[in-house]
Motif scaffolding. Structure first.
Motif, short mmCIF file in Angstrom:
data_model
loop_
_atom_site.label_atom_id
_atom_site.label_comp_id
_atom_site.label_asym_id
_atom_site.label_seq_id
_atom_site.Cartn_x
_atom_site.Cartn_y
_atom_site.Cartn_z
N LYS A 69 11.69 2.55 5.66
CA LYS A 69 11.12 1.26 6.07
C LYS A 69 11.11 0.27 4.90
O LYS A 69 11.32 -0.92 5.09
N VAL A 70 10.86 0.78 3.69
CA VAL A 70 10.84 -0.08 2.51
C VAL A 70 12.25 -0.53 2.13
O VAL A 70 12.50 -1.69 1.82
N GLY A 71 13.19 0.43 2.15
CA GLY A 71 14.58 0.10 1.87
C GLY A 71 15.10 0.69 0.58
O GLY A 71 14.39 1.37 -0.16
N VAL A 72 16.38 0.42 0.31
CA VAL A 72 17.08 0.97 -0.85
C VAL A 72 17.75 -0.15 -1.62
O VAL A 72 17.92 -1.27 -1.13
N ALA A 137 10.80 -0.97 -9.42
CA ALA A 137 9.42 -0.93 -9.89
C ALA A 137 8.50 -1.90 -9.15
O ALA A 137 7.36 -1.57 -8.81
N SER A 138 9.03 -3.09 -8.86
CA SER A 138 8.17 -4.11 -8.26
C SER A 138 8.10 -4.06 -6.73
O SER A 138 7.07 -4.38 -6.14
N GLU A 139 9.19 -3.63 -6.09
CA GLU A 139 9.25 -3.67 -4.63
C GLU A 139 9.17 -2.30 -3.98
O GLU A 139 9.02 -2.20 -2.76
N GLY A 140 9.34 -1.25 -4.77
CA GLY A 140 9.26 0.09 -4.20
C GLY A 140 10.53 0.58 -3.55
O GLY A 140 10.52 1.58 -2.81
#
Length: 407
Positions: A69-72, A137-140
Protein backbone atom coordinates in the motif's frame (compact mmCIF):
# COMPACT_ATOMS: atom_id res chain seq x y z
CA UNK A 1 21.66 -13.61 2.70
CA UNK A 2 22.33 -15.34 -0.62
CA UNK A 3 19.38 -16.71 -2.58
CA UNK A 4 19.26 -20.50 -2.82
CA UNK A 5 18.29 -22.90 -5.57
CA UNK A 6 15.04 -23.61 -3.71
CA UNK A 7 14.25 -19.90 -3.74
CA UNK A 8 14.80 -19.82 -7.50
CA UNK A 9 12.39 -22.74 -7.91
CA UNK A 10 9.85 -20.93 -5.70
CA UNK A 11 10.33 -17.72 -7.70
CA UNK A 12 9.53 -19.54 -10.90
CA UNK A 13 6.18 -20.69 -9.54
CA UNK A 14 5.50 -17.26 -8.07
CA UNK A 15 6.07 -15.25 -11.24
CA UNK A 16 4.53 -17.76 -13.65
CA UNK A 17 1.89 -16.13 -15.79
CA UNK A 18 3.31 -12.68 -15.19
CA UNK A 19 6.41 -12.95 -17.37
CA UNK A 20 7.06 -14.34 -20.84
CA UNK A 21 8.54 -17.83 -21.10
CA UNK A 22 10.96 -16.73 -23.80
CA UNK A 23 12.16 -19.01 -26.62
CA UNK A 24 15.65 -20.50 -26.69
CA UNK A 25 16.11 -21.62 -30.25
CA UNK A 26 18.99 -22.86 -32.34
CA UNK A 27 20.46 -20.28 -34.67
CA UNK A 28 21.79 -21.90 -37.83
CA UNK A 29 23.36 -18.66 -39.07
CA UNK A 30 25.20 -17.94 -35.81
CA UNK A 31 26.21 -21.59 -35.51
CA UNK A 32 27.86 -21.42 -38.92
CA UNK A 33 29.48 -18.10 -38.08
CA UNK A 34 30.93 -19.25 -34.75
CA UNK A 35 31.70 -22.91 -35.47
CA UNK A 36 29.54 -24.31 -32.68
CA UNK A 37 25.87 -25.08 -32.12
CA UNK A 38 24.45 -21.77 -30.93
CA UNK A 39 21.17 -21.32 -29.09
CA UNK A 40 19.79 -17.86 -28.32
CA UNK A 41 17.72 -17.19 -25.20
CA UNK A 42 15.50 -14.31 -26.35
CA UNK A 43 14.99 -12.33 -23.15
CA UNK A 44 14.52 -9.15 -25.15
CA UNK A 45 11.03 -10.48 -25.93
CA UNK A 46 9.83 -9.73 -22.39
CA UNK A 47 7.05 -7.12 -22.33
CA UNK A 48 9.37 -4.27 -21.36
CA UNK A 49 12.28 -5.63 -23.36
CA UNK A 50 14.56 -7.28 -20.79
CA UNK A 51 15.08 -10.08 -18.26
CA UNK A 52 14.71 -7.52 -15.45
CA UNK A 53 11.00 -8.27 -15.26
CA UNK A 54 11.65 -11.62 -13.58
CA UNK A 55 13.42 -10.20 -10.55
CA UNK A 56 11.18 -7.16 -10.30
CA UNK A 57 7.99 -9.21 -10.24
CA UNK A 58 9.38 -11.70 -7.73
CA UNK A 59 10.44 -8.89 -5.37
CA UNK A 60 7.05 -7.16 -5.63
CA UNK A 61 5.11 -10.35 -4.95
CA UNK A 62 7.12 -10.96 -1.78
CA UNK A 63 6.22 -7.58 -0.27
CA UNK A 64 4.01 -7.62 2.85
CA UNK A 65 0.49 -6.33 2.27
CA UNK A 66 1.04 -3.12 4.26
CA UNK A 67 4.19 -2.32 2.24
CA UNK A 68 2.30 -2.83 -1.00
CA UNK A 69 0.00 0.00 0.00
CA UNK A 70 2.90 2.36 0.77
CA UNK A 71 4.77 1.49 -2.42
CA UNK A 72 8.30 0.89 -3.72
CA UNK A 73 11.15 2.91 -5.13
CA UNK A 74 14.25 2.27 -7.23
CA UNK A 75 17.06 4.22 -8.83
CA UNK A 76 17.49 3.22 -12.45
CA UNK A 77 18.15 4.77 -15.82
CA UNK A 78 16.63 2.00 -17.87
CA UNK A 79 15.52 -1.60 -17.87
CA UNK A 80 14.97 -2.09 -14.13
CA UNK A 81 12.86 1.06 -14.01
CA UNK A 82 10.69 -0.15 -16.89
CA UNK A 83 10.29 -3.63 -15.42
CA UNK A 84 9.40 -2.35 -11.97
CA UNK A 85 6.94 0.21 -13.36
CA UNK A 86 5.16 -2.38 -15.50
CA UNK A 87 4.77 -5.05 -12.82
CA UNK A 88 3.94 -2.57 -10.05
CA UNK A 89 1.09 -1.33 -12.22
CA UNK A 90 -0.06 -4.90 -12.85
CA UNK A 91 -0.05 -5.63 -9.12
CA UNK A 92 -1.56 -2.31 -8.02
CA UNK A 93 1.55 -1.16 -6.12
CA UNK A 94 2.58 2.53 -6.17
CA UNK A 95 6.05 2.93 -7.65
CA UNK A 96 8.54 5.80 -7.77
CA UNK A 97 11.57 5.70 -10.05
CA UNK A 98 14.50 8.06 -9.55
CA UNK A 99 16.41 8.55 -12.79
CA UNK A 100 19.60 10.53 -13.42
CA UNK A 101 18.96 13.68 -15.39
CA UNK A 102 20.69 12.12 -18.44
CA UNK A 103 18.21 9.22 -18.63
CA UNK A 104 16.89 8.83 -22.20
CA UNK A 105 13.65 10.72 -22.78
CA UNK A 106 12.02 7.65 -24.30
CA UNK A 107 12.58 5.66 -21.10
CA UNK A 108 11.33 8.50 -18.93
CA UNK A 109 8.19 8.70 -21.06
CA UNK A 110 7.62 4.93 -21.03
CA UNK A 111 7.93 4.76 -17.24
CA UNK A 112 5.41 7.58 -16.84
CA UNK A 113 3.08 5.89 -19.32
CA UNK A 114 3.25 2.77 -17.13
CA UNK A 115 2.05 4.81 -14.16
CA UNK A 116 5.35 5.35 -12.34
CA UNK A 117 6.17 8.56 -10.51
CA UNK A 118 9.41 9.55 -12.25
CA UNK A 119 11.85 11.83 -10.44
CA UNK A 120 14.97 13.18 -12.14
CA UNK A 121 17.92 13.70 -9.83
CA UNK A 122 21.69 13.78 -10.09
CA UNK A 123 24.27 13.37 -12.81
CA UNK A 124 24.70 9.63 -12.35
CA UNK A 125 22.99 6.56 -10.93
CA UNK A 126 24.85 6.96 -7.63
CA UNK A 127 23.32 10.39 -7.00
CA UNK A 128 19.91 9.07 -8.05
CA UNK A 129 20.32 6.25 -5.49
CA UNK A 130 21.08 8.78 -2.74
CA UNK A 131 17.81 10.56 -3.50
CA UNK A 132 15.93 7.26 -3.46
CA UNK A 133 17.44 6.41 -0.07
CA UNK A 134 16.23 9.74 1.29
CA UNK A 135 12.69 8.92 0.17
CA UNK A 136 12.90 5.44 1.69
CA UNK A 137 13.65 7.12 5.03
CA UNK A 138 11.08 9.88 4.74
CA UNK A 139 8.19 8.15 2.94
CA UNK A 140 8.58 4.54 4.01
CA UNK A 141 8.99 3.15 0.51
CA UNK A 142 10.60 -0.27 0.04
CA UNK A 143 13.73 -0.10 -2.08
CA UNK A 144 13.92 -2.72 -4.86
CA UNK A 145 17.54 -3.11 -5.91
CA UNK A 146 18.09 -3.73 -9.60
CA UNK A 147 20.72 -6.46 -9.25
CA UNK A 148 21.69 -7.16 -5.64
CA UNK A 149 18.46 -7.97 -3.81
CA UNK A 150 18.05 -11.66 -2.93
CA UNK A 151 14.51 -11.72 -4.32
CA UNK A 152 15.68 -10.08 -7.55
CA UNK A 153 18.58 -12.51 -8.00
CA UNK A 154 16.25 -15.46 -7.39
CA UNK A 155 13.88 -14.13 -10.05
CA UNK A 156 16.70 -13.75 -12.57
CA UNK A 157 17.73 -17.33 -11.82
CA UNK A 158 14.56 -18.57 -13.50
CA UNK A 159 16.26 -17.86 -16.85
CA UNK A 160 18.66 -20.70 -16.06
CA UNK A 161 15.84 -23.13 -15.25
CA UNK A 162 14.19 -22.42 -18.60
CA UNK A 163 17.44 -22.81 -20.53
CA UNK A 164 18.05 -26.32 -19.18
CA UNK A 165 14.52 -27.34 -20.17
CA UNK A 166 14.86 -25.88 -23.65
CA UNK A 167 18.42 -26.95 -24.52
CA UNK A 168 19.40 -30.52 -23.59
CA UNK A 169 22.92 -30.77 -22.18
CA UNK A 170 24.39 -27.34 -23.03
CA UNK A 171 28.16 -27.21 -22.78
CA UNK A 172 28.28 -23.49 -21.97
CA UNK A 173 26.03 -20.53 -21.25
CA UNK A 174 27.42 -17.06 -21.99
CA UNK A 175 25.89 -14.35 -19.82
CA UNK A 176 26.38 -10.55 -19.75
CA UNK A 177 27.60 -9.03 -16.49
CA UNK A 178 26.54 -5.61 -15.26
CA UNK A 179 25.78 -5.64 -11.55
CA UNK A 180 26.16 -9.48 -11.61
CA UNK A 181 22.60 -10.29 -10.48
CA UNK A 182 21.68 -12.17 -13.67
CA UNK A 183 24.79 -14.33 -13.82
CA UNK A 184 24.61 -15.04 -10.07
CA UNK A 185 21.02 -16.30 -10.24
CA UNK A 186 21.25 -18.03 -13.61
CA UNK A 187 24.58 -19.62 -12.71
CA UNK A 188 23.22 -20.97 -9.42
CA UNK A 189 20.28 -22.59 -11.20
CA UNK A 190 22.38 -24.12 -13.98
CA UNK A 191 25.25 -25.33 -11.80
CA UNK A 192 22.85 -26.95 -9.32
CA UNK A 193 21.12 -28.95 -12.04
CA UNK A 194 24.05 -29.50 -14.42
CA UNK A 195 27.44 -28.75 -12.83
CA UNK A 196 29.39 -29.62 -15.99
CA UNK A 197 27.82 -26.75 -17.95
CA UNK A 198 30.30 -23.88 -18.07
CA UNK A 199 29.07 -20.43 -17.05
CA UNK A 200 30.97 -17.73 -18.94
CA UNK A 201 30.55 -14.06 -18.13
CA UNK A 202 31.16 -11.23 -20.56
CA UNK A 203 31.84 -7.57 -19.82
CA UNK A 204 32.58 -4.57 -22.04
CA UNK A 205 36.20 -3.44 -21.76
CA UNK A 206 34.86 0.02 -20.90
CA UNK A 207 32.99 -1.28 -17.83
CA UNK A 208 34.93 -4.25 -16.47
CA UNK A 209 33.67 -3.94 -12.90
CA UNK A 210 33.27 -7.66 -12.16
CA UNK A 211 36.80 -8.27 -13.40
CA UNK A 212 38.00 -5.49 -11.10
CA UNK A 213 36.13 -7.09 -8.19
CA UNK A 214 37.78 -10.45 -8.90
CA UNK A 215 41.21 -8.82 -8.85
CA UNK A 216 40.47 -7.06 -5.56
CA UNK A 217 38.67 -9.98 -3.98
CA UNK A 218 35.61 -7.82 -3.31
CA UNK A 219 33.39 -5.31 -5.10
CA UNK A 220 35.27 -2.08 -5.78
CA UNK A 221 34.46 1.17 -7.52
CA UNK A 222 35.82 0.69 -11.03
CA UNK A 223 36.30 3.19 -13.88
CA UNK A 224 33.48 3.16 -16.42
CA UNK A 225 33.74 4.76 -19.86
CA UNK A 226 30.93 5.26 -22.38
CA UNK A 227 29.95 1.96 -23.96
CA UNK A 228 27.34 0.62 -26.36
CA UNK A 229 26.52 -1.85 -23.58
CA UNK A 230 25.22 0.97 -21.38
CA UNK A 231 22.98 -1.44 -19.45
CA UNK A 232 26.15 -3.18 -18.21
CA UNK A 233 27.92 0.05 -17.22
CA UNK A 234 27.59 -0.40 -13.46
CA UNK A 235 30.54 1.15 -11.54
CA UNK A 236 30.37 -1.42 -8.73
CA UNK A 237 28.94 -4.94 -8.78
CA UNK A 238 26.53 -5.95 -6.03
CA UNK A 239 28.18 -7.50 -2.94
CA UNK A 240 25.58 -10.27 -2.61
CA UNK A 241 25.60 -10.97 -6.33
CA UNK A 242 29.40 -11.03 -6.41
CA UNK A 243 29.73 -13.55 -3.58
CA UNK A 244 27.26 -15.86 -5.30
CA UNK A 245 28.68 -15.37 -8.78
CA UNK A 246 32.21 -16.27 -7.64
CA UNK A 247 30.97 -19.77 -6.85
CA UNK A 248 29.33 -20.45 -10.21
CA UNK A 249 31.13 -18.40 -12.88
CA UNK A 250 33.92 -20.35 -14.58
CA UNK A 251 35.55 -17.51 -16.51
CA UNK A 252 34.99 -13.99 -17.81
CA UNK A 253 35.95 -12.40 -21.13
CA UNK A 254 36.10 -8.75 -22.11
CA UNK A 255 34.88 -7.36 -25.44
CA UNK A 256 35.57 -4.04 -27.14
CA UNK A 257 33.11 -1.61 -28.69
CA UNK A 258 33.76 -2.73 -32.27
CA UNK A 259 32.86 -6.32 -31.39
CA UNK A 260 29.67 -5.21 -29.64
CA UNK A 261 28.63 -3.15 -32.68
CA UNK A 262 29.31 -6.07 -35.03
CA UNK A 263 27.34 -8.43 -32.76
CA UNK A 264 24.32 -6.11 -32.79
CA UNK A 265 24.49 -6.07 -36.59
CA UNK A 266 24.81 -9.87 -36.81
CA UNK A 267 21.72 -10.37 -34.64
CA UNK A 268 19.72 -7.90 -36.73
CA UNK A 269 20.74 -9.68 -39.93
CA UNK A 270 20.64 -13.33 -38.90
CA UNK A 271 18.07 -13.43 -36.09
CA UNK A 272 15.87 -10.52 -37.20
CA UNK A 273 16.12 -9.29 -33.63
CA UNK A 274 16.93 -5.87 -32.20
CA UNK A 275 19.09 -6.02 -29.08
CA UNK A 276 20.92 -3.43 -27.01
CA UNK A 277 24.67 -3.57 -26.51
CA UNK A 278 24.41 -5.63 -23.33
CA UNK A 279 22.15 -8.10 -25.10
CA UNK A 280 24.67 -8.53 -27.92
CA UNK A 281 27.67 -8.94 -25.59
CA UNK A 282 27.47 -12.78 -25.43
CA UNK A 283 27.70 -13.03 -29.21
CA UNK A 284 30.54 -10.49 -29.18
CA UNK A 285 32.39 -12.79 -26.77
CA UNK A 286 31.86 -15.80 -29.01
CA UNK A 287 33.10 -13.81 -32.03
CA UNK A 288 36.13 -12.43 -30.19
CA UNK A 289 38.44 -15.40 -30.65
CA UNK A 290 38.78 -15.83 -26.88
CA UNK A 291 36.49 -18.88 -26.75
CA UNK A 292 37.98 -21.11 -29.41
CA UNK A 293 37.66 -24.12 -27.10
CA UNK A 294 33.88 -23.95 -27.60
CA UNK A 295 34.18 -24.95 -31.27
CA UNK A 296 31.86 -27.87 -31.97
CA UNK A 297 30.05 -27.52 -28.63
CA UNK A 298 26.51 -26.54 -27.63
CA UNK A 299 26.48 -22.91 -26.51
CA UNK A 300 23.63 -20.75 -25.20
CA UNK A 301 23.78 -16.96 -25.62
CA UNK A 302 21.58 -14.97 -23.23
CA UNK A 303 20.31 -12.01 -25.27
CA UNK A 304 19.23 -10.15 -22.17
CA UNK A 305 17.67 -6.94 -23.48
CA UNK A 306 16.45 -5.03 -26.51
CA UNK A 307 15.97 -1.46 -25.32
CA UNK A 308 18.25 0.39 -27.69
CA UNK A 309 17.45 3.90 -28.86
CA UNK A 310 16.50 3.83 -32.57
CA UNK A 311 18.89 6.66 -33.41
CA UNK A 312 21.72 4.82 -31.67
CA UNK A 313 20.77 1.62 -33.49
CA UNK A 314 21.15 3.35 -36.83
CA UNK A 315 24.63 4.58 -35.93
CA UNK A 316 25.60 1.19 -34.53
CA UNK A 317 24.53 -0.60 -37.70
CA UNK A 318 26.59 1.78 -39.81
CA UNK A 319 29.57 1.37 -37.47
CA UNK A 320 29.18 -2.40 -37.70
CA UNK A 321 29.17 -2.24 -41.47
CA UNK A 322 32.38 -0.18 -41.38
CA UNK A 323 33.99 -2.64 -38.97
CA UNK A 324 32.99 -5.46 -41.32
CA UNK A 325 34.50 -3.70 -44.33
CA UNK A 326 31.06 -3.46 -45.92
CA UNK A 327 30.92 0.33 -45.82
CA UNK A 328 34.01 2.34 -46.68
CA UNK A 329 35.15 5.90 -47.33
CA UNK A 330 38.13 7.10 -49.33
CA UNK A 331 39.40 10.35 -50.78
CA UNK A 332 40.49 10.70 -54.38
CA UNK A 333 41.81 13.55 -56.50
CA UNK A 334 40.28 13.56 -59.97
CA UNK A 335 40.17 15.84 -62.98
CA UNK A 336 37.62 18.61 -62.69
CA UNK A 337 37.12 18.58 -66.42
CA UNK A 338 34.20 16.77 -68.10
CA UNK A 339 34.59 13.02 -67.74
CA UNK A 340 36.71 13.11 -64.59
CA UNK A 341 33.94 12.02 -62.24
CA UNK A 342 32.57 9.56 -64.80
CA UNK A 343 35.96 7.81 -64.94
CA UNK A 344 35.91 7.40 -61.16
CA UNK A 345 32.34 6.12 -60.92
CA UNK A 346 32.81 3.71 -63.81
CA UNK A 347 35.86 2.24 -62.10
CA UNK A 348 33.96 1.83 -58.84
CA UNK A 349 31.10 0.09 -60.63
CA UNK A 350 33.49 -2.14 -62.55
CA UNK A 351 35.01 -3.27 -59.25
CA UNK A 352 31.58 -4.39 -58.04
CA UNK A 353 31.21 -1.71 -55.36
CA UNK A 354 28.09 0.40 -54.89
CA UNK A 355 28.34 4.17 -54.51
CA UNK A 356 26.40 5.53 -51.53
CA UNK A 357 27.59 9.14 -51.62
CA UNK A 358 30.13 11.40 -53.32
CA UNK A 359 31.07 14.85 -52.04
CA UNK A 360 33.23 17.34 -53.95
CA UNK A 361 35.74 19.54 -52.12
CA UNK A 362 36.98 22.51 -54.12
CA UNK A 363 37.61 25.39 -51.71
CA UNK A 364 39.96 23.49 -49.41
CA UNK A 365 41.64 21.27 -52.01
CA UNK A 366 44.91 21.98 -53.82
CA UNK A 367 45.74 25.13 -55.74
CA UNK A 368 45.48 23.14 -58.97
CA UNK A 369 42.06 24.30 -60.15
CA UNK A 370 42.01 21.62 -62.85
CA UNK A 371 41.64 18.93 -60.19
CA UNK A 372 39.16 18.36 -57.39
CA UNK A 373 39.12 16.20 -54.28
CA UNK A 374 36.14 13.94 -53.73
CA UNK A 375 35.08 11.97 -50.65
CA UNK A 376 33.45 8.71 -51.65
CA UNK A 377 31.33 6.43 -49.50
CA UNK A 378 30.89 2.99 -51.03
CA UNK A 379 29.30 -0.32 -50.13
CA UNK A 380 31.67 -3.27 -50.44
CA UNK A 381 31.71 -7.00 -49.64
CA UNK A 382 34.53 -7.00 -47.09
CA UNK A 383 37.91 -5.46 -46.28
CA UNK A 384 39.65 -7.36 -49.09
CA UNK A 385 37.15 -5.88 -51.53
CA UNK A 386 38.03 -2.38 -50.32
CA UNK A 387 41.74 -2.99 -50.89
CA UNK A 388 41.06 -4.44 -54.34
CA UNK A 389 38.98 -1.39 -55.27
CA UNK A 390 41.70 1.02 -54.14
CA UNK A 391 44.31 -0.88 -56.13
CA UNK A 392 42.11 -0.72 -59.24
CA UNK A 393 41.76 3.03 -58.86
CA UNK A 394 45.49 3.51 -58.42
CA UNK A 395 46.03 1.45 -61.56
CA UNK A 396 43.89 3.95 -63.46
CA UNK A 397 46.18 6.79 -62.33
CA UNK A 398 43.62 8.28 -59.95
CA UNK A 399 46.06 9.67 -57.36
CA UNK A 400 45.98 10.21 -53.60
CA UNK A 401 43.48 7.46 -52.96
CA UNK A 402 43.58 6.64 -49.28
CA UNK A 403 41.22 5.00 -46.82
CA UNK A 404 39.60 7.28 -44.30
CA UNK A 405 40.23 6.60 -40.64
CA UNK A 406 38.28 3.82 -38.89
CA UNK A 407 37.80 1.66 -41.99
Amino acid sequence: MEPTFDQIIAARTRIAGGIVHTPCTESFALSELCGCTVFTKLEFLQRTGSFKERGARNALLLLPEDQRKVGVIAASAGNHALALAYHARELGIPVTVVMPTFAPLIKQSRCRALGANVLLHGDDIGEAKEKADELVASEGYAYVHGFDGAEVIAGQGTVGLEILEQVPEPDAVIVPIGGAGLIAGLGTAVKTMRPQTEIIGVEPENAATYTAALAAGEPVQAPVSPTLADGLAVPRVGPRAFELAKKVVDRVVLVDEELIARAILRIVESEKGVVEGGGAAPLAALMSGQLEDLKGKRVVLVLCGGNIDPTVLGRVIEHGLVADGRLAQFRAVISDRPGGLAKLTEAIAAAGASIKQITHERAFASADVSRVEVLCTVETRDKDHIESLLEDLRGLAIPCVMPALNI
